[in-house]
Design an enzyme around this catalytic site. Structure first.
Site, PDB file in Angstrom:
ATOM      1  N   SER A   1     -20.052   8.861  -2.275  1.00  0.00           N
ATOM      2  CA  SER A   1     -18.870   8.004  -2.058  1.00  0.00           C
ATOM      3  C   SER A   1     -18.192   7.616  -3.372  1.00  0.00           C
ATOM      4  CB  SER A   1     -19.275   6.737  -1.297  1.00  0.00           C
ATOM      5  OG  SER A   1     -20.358   6.095  -1.947  1.00  0.00           O
TER       6      SER A   1
ATOM      7  N   LYS B   1      25.541  10.031   3.293  1.00  0.00           N
ATOM      8  CA  LYS B   1      24.401   9.293   3.842  1.00  0.00           C
ATOM      9  C   LYS B   1      23.816   8.252   2.896  1.00  0.00           C
ATOM     10  CE  LYS B   1      22.546   9.695   7.272  1.00  0.00           C
ATOM     11  NZ  LYS B   1      21.701  10.679   7.951  1.00  0.00           N
TER      12      LYS B   1
ATOM     13  N   HIS C   1      15.922  -7.628  25.593  1.00  0.00           N
ATOM     14  CA  HIS C   1      16.067  -6.231  26.074  1.00  0.00           C
ATOM     15  C   HIS C   1      17.078  -5.451  25.238  1.00  0.00           C
ATOM     16  CE1 HIS C   1      14.072  -7.711  29.802  1.00  0.00           C
ATOM     17  NE2 HIS C   1      14.833  -8.767  29.588  1.00  0.00           N
TER      18      HIS C   1
ATOM     19  N   SER D   1      20.962  11.772   1.195  1.00  0.00           N
ATOM     20  CA  SER D   1      20.603  13.013   1.876  1.00  0.00           C
ATOM     21  C   SER D   1      20.852  14.184   0.948  1.00  0.00           C
ATOM     22  CB  SER D   1      21.449  13.163   3.138  1.00  0.00           C
ATOM     23  OG  SER D   1      21.538  14.523   3.514  1.00  0.00           O
TER      24      SER D   1
ATOM     25  N   GLU E   1      12.012   2.439   7.148  1.00  0.00           N
ATOM     26  CA  GLU E   1      11.403   3.434   8.041  1.00  0.00           C
ATOM     27  C   GLU E   1       9.955   3.718   7.646  1.00  0.00           C
ATOM     28  OE1 GLU E   1      14.211   6.846   9.131  1.00  0.00           O
ATOM     29  OE2 GLU E   1      15.269   5.831   7.528  1.00  0.00           O
TER      30      GLU E   1
ATOM     31  N   TYR F   1     -28.677  -1.504   8.383  1.00  0.00           N
ATOM     32  CA  TYR F   1     -27.743  -0.609   7.707  1.00  0.00           C
ATOM     33  C   TYR F   1     -27.927   0.821   8.189  1.00  0.00           C
ATOM     34  CZ  TYR F   1     -25.311   2.158   4.219  1.00  0.00           C
ATOM     35  OH  TYR F   1     -24.459   3.054   3.614  1.00  0.00           O
TER      36      TYR F   1
HETATM   37  N1  ARG Z   1     -22.676   4.089  -0.683  1.00  0.00           N
HETATM   38  C1  ARG Z   1     -23.344   3.318   0.308  1.00  0.00           C
HETATM   39  C2  ARG Z   1     -22.315   2.651   1.213  1.00  0.00           C
HETATM   40  O1  ARG Z   1     -21.224   2.602   0.816  1.00  0.00           O
HETATM   41  C3  ARG Z   1     -24.170   2.255  -0.311  1.00  0.00           C
HETATM   42  C4  ARG Z   1     -25.327   1.827   0.495  1.00  0.00           C
HETATM   43  C5  ARG Z   1     -26.288   2.938   0.641  1.00  0.00           C
HETATM   44  N2  ARG Z   1     -27.532   2.532   1.190  1.00  0.00           N
HETATM   45  C6  ARG Z   1     -28.420   3.415   1.609  1.00  0.00           C
HETATM   46  N3  ARG Z   1     -29.502   2.961   2.076  1.00  0.00           N
HETATM   47  N4  ARG Z   1     -28.175   4.688   1.582  1.00  0.00           N
HETATM   48  O2  ARG Z   1     -22.602   2.213   2.294  1.00  0.00           O
END
Ligand code: ARG
Length: 460
Positions: free
Chosen positions: A22, A282, A155, A276, A289, A316
């Site tokens: 991530s 235009k 309306h 445009s 928008e 989790y």
């Molecule tokens: N990158 C993970 C998240 O955003 C962090 C937590 C990860 N925890 C784990 N037990 N893998 O959720």
């Protein structure tokens, strides 16, 4: 080797690293992550769980890493998965063994919950400040259009005359409620989860309260499972953001409509319009928008997280990593939309003549004509029918009610007298609607005053 690689005999497939990492998006949490870690380490050192020397080295190391990230000097590694492990790895590379003690009594599960709570708190505050600026802008605009008469619609058919100030104050009410919602989002997020550990706390004698006060949280989470499993506070923000976007979108829709050649109620400033590539004449309301369009994204972000969360067991689960892109996207969409909407509204020109002309067509004084007869003694339902017939006759002759002579009016009801012309003028239609919340000048002045007090109450 991975930070968690001890029990593994094989490296992860590179597809896996790419799929579950991530860092590409959660690096935006680096400030929160480092602030959280500094407080955690400070607590560990103060309570004697780690030594003071280690504490000092960790705090110093984290501050330097923060500076380097801000200066763009840090290269994050996909292999190190997320922002939490990237920073821990960097710290250990820089300060050695002390760095390995930072994660004592902590899990990434409570760490990520903490970071997200800090991010939501900051984002809710940021949105509230920008909304305050928008409300102030609208209040000033309303003050300069207290007597600008325009048609009110239901309306999208002309209904009754109002003033532009009254119309703008409808949006002020919406945005003030949005500010209140953002305040509530803040307080739901204002709960400190560290100490929850992976899900069942920890055996170290952590001082959770100390961490909470170091980080400016007003409470600590009451259940360690909930502490790591809860993402309600993110959904709260996403809902509040989606609602602001809905309000901006409805306002944008009106601006788009009103700037058409058919309406000509408003002209957007050149700085907030586009042209445009083929049609030289235009001038398009693209900003409005886009805000209307981006509202779909914000709704999508909310639906996405609600759906992600609906079937996950305690506590989790990795699914929850999906919270972040929705949160960041909604935050960016909201902030950018507010940033462009406020100056766009502040700089547009409202055309008082076309607004007035709009109000004088479409029989917007028909209710007042019926009320006129009621005040002369006719039951309302009968008056409604008389004016209905009168309107039908006017439509056939392409006239307004007050274009008829007194004799013509009296052929519909003998109760009509010479005072009808004054009683049913647009000005009277507006000025007589002086109930609290109405369009009469004094009512709108009172509403503006009240809105200013509400606005001030947010900063006290
Ligand atoms: N990158 C993970 C998240 O955003 C962090 C937590 C990860 N925890 C784990 N037990 N893998 O959720």
């Amino acid at each position: 080797m991975k930070l968690w690689g001890g029990r593994f005999e094989k490296e992860t497939d590179h597809l896996v690293d790419d799929f579950h990492s991530s860092i590409s998006f959660d690096q935006r949490l680096y400030r929160q992550d480092i602030e959280g870690s500094i407080s955690h380490a400070t607590m560990l050192g103060t309570t004697g769980i780690i030594s003071r020397e280690d504490m000092d080295a960790i705090v110093q190391g984290l501050k330097e890493i923060r500076q380097d990230i801000a200066a763009g000097k840090v290269h994050f590694e996909v292999d190190a998965e997320d922002i939490h492990m990237n920073i821990e790895k960097l710290l250990t590379e820089r300060i050695g063994d002390a760095g390995k003690r930072l994660h004592t009594g902590r899990s990434r599960n409570d760490q990520v919950a903490l970071d997200c709570r800090m991010y939501v708190k900051a984002s809710a505050e940021e949105a509230r400040e920008m909304l305050a600026h928008l409300v102030e802008t609208l209040l000033k605009l309303a003050e300069s259009h207290l007597t600008t008469i325009m048609p009110g619609y239901t309306h999208l058919q002309k209904a009754q005359p109002i003033t532009l100030a009254h119309h703008l104050m409808a949006y002020v009410s919406m945005f003030l409620r949005d500010m209140q919602r953002m305040k509530e989002v803040y307080s739901h997020a204002d709960v400190m989860p560290l100490g929850s550990g992976a899900l069942a706390t920890t055996t170290y004698p952590l001082d959770r309260q100390m961490v909470a006060s170091l980080l400016g949280f007003s409470a600590i989470s009451e259940n360690s499972i909930d502490g790591v499993a809860d993402r309600d506070f993110v959904c709260d923000y996403l809902y509040a953001a989606a609602m602001v976007m809905q309000h901006l979108s409805r306002f944008s829709e009106e601006i788009i409509l009103w700037s058409t050649n058919e309406f000509r109620f408003v002209t957007l400033d050149d700085a907030y319009s586009t042209g445009s590539s083929i049609m030289p004449q235009k001038k398009n309301p693209d900003m409005a928008e886009l805000i209307r369009g981006k509202t779909g994204r914000a709704y999508g972000d909310l639906m996405s997280l609600l759906t992600t969360m609906k079937g996950i067991p305690m506590a989790y689960n990795k699914d929850m990593q999906e919270d972040k892109e929705a949160l960041f996207d909604a935050r960016d969409t909201l902030i950018k939309s507010l940033a462009v909407f406020t100056p766009m509204i502040a700089t547009c020109t409202f055309h008082e003549d076309t607004l007035y002309r709009g109000a004088s067509g479409g029989f917007t004084n028909a209710t007042d004509a019926a009320d006129y007869l009621v005040k002369k003694g006719m039951p309302f339902r009968d008056a409604h029918a008389v004016i209905g017939h009168l309107v039908l006759a006017c439509i056939r002759e392409n006239k307004g009610i007050l274009d008829l002579s007194l004799e013509e009016l009296q052929s519909f009801s003998p109760l009509f007298g010479p005072d009808v012309y004054e009683a049913c003028s647009l000005e009277t239609c507006v000025s007589e609607r002086k109930l609290p919340g109405g369009p009469a000048k004094e009512s709108v002045i009172a509403a503006i005053q009240h809105a200013r007090e509400t606005l001030a109450s947010f900063s006290s």
